[in-house]
Design an enzyme around this catalytic site. Structure first.
Site, short mmCIF file in Angstrom:
data_model
loop_
_atom_site.label_atom_id
_atom_site.label_comp_id
_atom_site.label_asym_id
_atom_site.label_seq_id
_atom_site.Cartn_x
_atom_site.Cartn_y
_atom_site.Cartn_z
N ASP A 1 -2.75 -18.34 1.15
CA ASP A 1 -3.79 -19.02 0.36
C ASP A 1 -4.44 -20.12 1.19
O ASP A 1 -5.67 -20.29 1.19
CB ASP A 1 -3.22 -19.56 -0.96
N ASP B 1 -12.02 -9.17 5.09
CA ASP B 1 -13.34 -9.18 4.43
C ASP B 1 -13.92 -10.58 4.47
O ASP B 1 -15.11 -10.79 4.73
CB ASP B 1 -13.22 -8.74 2.95
N TYR C 1 0.83 -1.21 0.00
CA TYR C 1 0.00 0.00 0.00
C TYR C 1 0.86 1.26 0.00
O TYR C 1 0.44 2.31 -0.46
CB TYR C 1 -0.88 0.04 1.25
N ASP D 1 -6.11 -7.06 4.60
CA ASP D 1 -7.26 -6.42 3.94
C ASP D 1 -8.18 -7.51 3.39
O ASP D 1 -9.39 -7.51 3.62
CB ASP D 1 -6.76 -5.51 2.82
N LYS E 1 3.39 -15.40 2.75
CA LYS E 1 3.54 -16.16 1.51
C LYS E 1 5.04 -16.41 1.33
O LYS E 1 5.66 -15.98 0.36
CB LYS E 1 2.93 -15.34 0.35
C1 IPM Z 1 -10.24 -1.35 4.35
C2 IPM Z 1 -10.49 -0.78 2.98
C3 IPM Z 1 -9.32 0.13 2.62
C4 IPM Z 1 -8.07 -0.71 2.63
C5 IPM Z 1 -9.47 0.88 1.29
C6 IPM Z 1 -10.75 1.71 1.26
C7 IPM Z 1 -8.28 1.72 0.97
O1 IPM Z 1 -10.65 -1.80 2.06
O2 IPM Z 1 -10.15 -0.57 5.31
O3 IPM Z 1 -10.13 -2.57 4.46
O4 IPM Z 1 -7.77 -1.39 1.64
O5 IPM Z 1 -7.36 -0.70 3.64
MG MG Z 2 -10.74 -3.75 2.92
#
Ligand code: IPM
Ligand code: MG
Length: 365
Positions: free
Chosen positions: A223, A251, A142, A247, A191
């Site tokens: 993975d 999710d 990032y 990240d 990884k």
């Molecule tokens: C998160 C989001 C952010 C990230 C984006 C919006 C830049 O996906 O907070 O997980 O990737 O960190």
């Molecule tokens: Mg995210």
């Protein structure tokens, strides 16, 4: 106690969910005799529209000078064509880096009331889902150099991924400390079969392990981890990983608990001034329709009270209120059961009503 909270409503559903959280913070302040003042901060698409910059320096300064920051969400299709370094998300990355909040803590915990909303089979859910992803937040790909060059008649895009030993060590320590306060199990995810940064990551984690003999350290390739999270999430206690893996995995981890709309997060660095935000995005498709789930933001406010302001009773009181409202069957659209039998005993509510119901259940414990 007097606390100055920087408030970033942001874009999309950001303003509606943050407004609900502020009403709840006001009620907590009133009950417990605190004084919370709010400083508005523009960040994201709204700041691009107003100031031509997703996070003007004076806005960042307001955050750095606050006691903590509460954030809704940023971004949306309106700013899709803005150049990379001016995108709404860039404001968020600059905020995280500017505040120095390198440690992002994302809990994946199933609320028993929402077990039916998990897409996993009941046999898997019943084994329990309660783990934390500790994500490195201000390093890695990032924050490496990003550029696109012309090479041999075509465009070549380059994103640099680098980690230093000290960056890995400080997040590693947070992982071990977090595990020490929970189930004493830390899984380091990388990884290392492909990436140098991951081989260094693994080596640093193993070096640190000797300082935490009470914590059982394991390694897992990312993975495989993505697979294990859906196969048997009960095996995890604390997962520590680098920025982009965290990240993606967070999710996935949120989805198996029923809804990404429920998950709060804290980001902390070396001071008590933290950044608190739900992990979901700005959901522009439902913005302004009073459909959003404010719970992720409300629980983020609770985390702020617990971790930055040292107000555990106040945090408990918010979490208990959320639990009571779920017990009573109130659900926003994202957590409304698909199962007809379960749906028959639930009530579908919007963002404002969900906030008001939680507010009504805020009582001093
Ligand atoms: C998160 C989001 C952010 C990230 C984006 C919006 C830049 O996906 O907070 O997980 O990737 O960190
Ligand atoms: Mg995210």
């Amino acid at each position: 106690m007097n606390k100055n909270i920087a408030v970033i409503r942001g874009d999309g559903i950001g303003p509606e969910i943050v407004n609900q959280a502020l009403l709840i913070l006001d009620k907590v302040a009133e009950l417990y005799g605190h004084d919370f003042t709010y400083t508005d901060v523009d960040m994201g698409g709204c700041a691009i529209d107003k100031w031509g910059d997703p996070l003007p320096q004076e806005m960042l300064d307001k955050c750095i000078n606050s006691d903590s920051v509460l954030l809704g969400a940023v971004g949306g299709p309106k700013w899709n064509d803005v150049p990379g370094d001016k995108r709404p998300e860039k404001g968020l990355l600059r905020l995280r880096a500017g505040m120095g909040v390198y440690s992002n803590n994302r809990p994946a915990k199933i609320w028993p009331q929402l077990a039916g909303a998990s897409p996993l089979k009941p046999a898997i859910v019943d084994k329990g889902i309660d783990f934390i992803i500790v994500r490195e937040l201000i390093g890695g790909i990032y924050f490496g150099d990003h550029r696109t060059e012309e090479m041999n008649g075509q465009k070549v895009a380059i994103d640099e991924l680098r980690y230093s030993e000290s960056e890995i060590e400080r997040i590693g320590r947070i992982g071990f400390e977090t595990a020490r306060k929970r189930g004493h199990k830390l899984c380091s995810v990388e990884k290392s079969n492909v990436l140098d940064s991951s081989r260094l990551w693994k080596a640093v984690m193993h070096r640190l392990a000797s300082e935490y003999p009470d914590v059982e350290l394991s390694d897992m390739l990312v993975d495989n981890c993505a697979m294990q999270i859906v196969k048997d999430p009960s095996q995890f206690d604390v997962v520590v990983t680098e920025n982009m893996f965290g990240d993606i995995l967070s999710d996935e981890a949120s989805m198996i608990t029923g809804s990404i709309g429920m998950i709060p997060s804290s980001s902390l660095g070396s001071s008590s001034c933290g950044l608190y935000e739900p992990i979901h995005g700005s959901a522009p498709d439902i913005a302004g329709m009073d459909l959003a789930n404010p719970i992720g933001t409300i629980l983020s406010a609770a985390m702020m009270l617990r971790y930055s302001f040292n107000m555990p009773a106040e945090a408990d009181c918010i979490e208990n209120a959320v639990s009571k409202v779920l017990d009573a069957g109130y659900r926003t659209a994202d957590i409304f059961p698909a199962d007809t039998e379960e749906a028959a005993v639930c009530h579908r509510v919007g963002c404002t009503e969900m906030g008001a119901l939680i507010l009504k259940n805020i009582v001093k414990g």
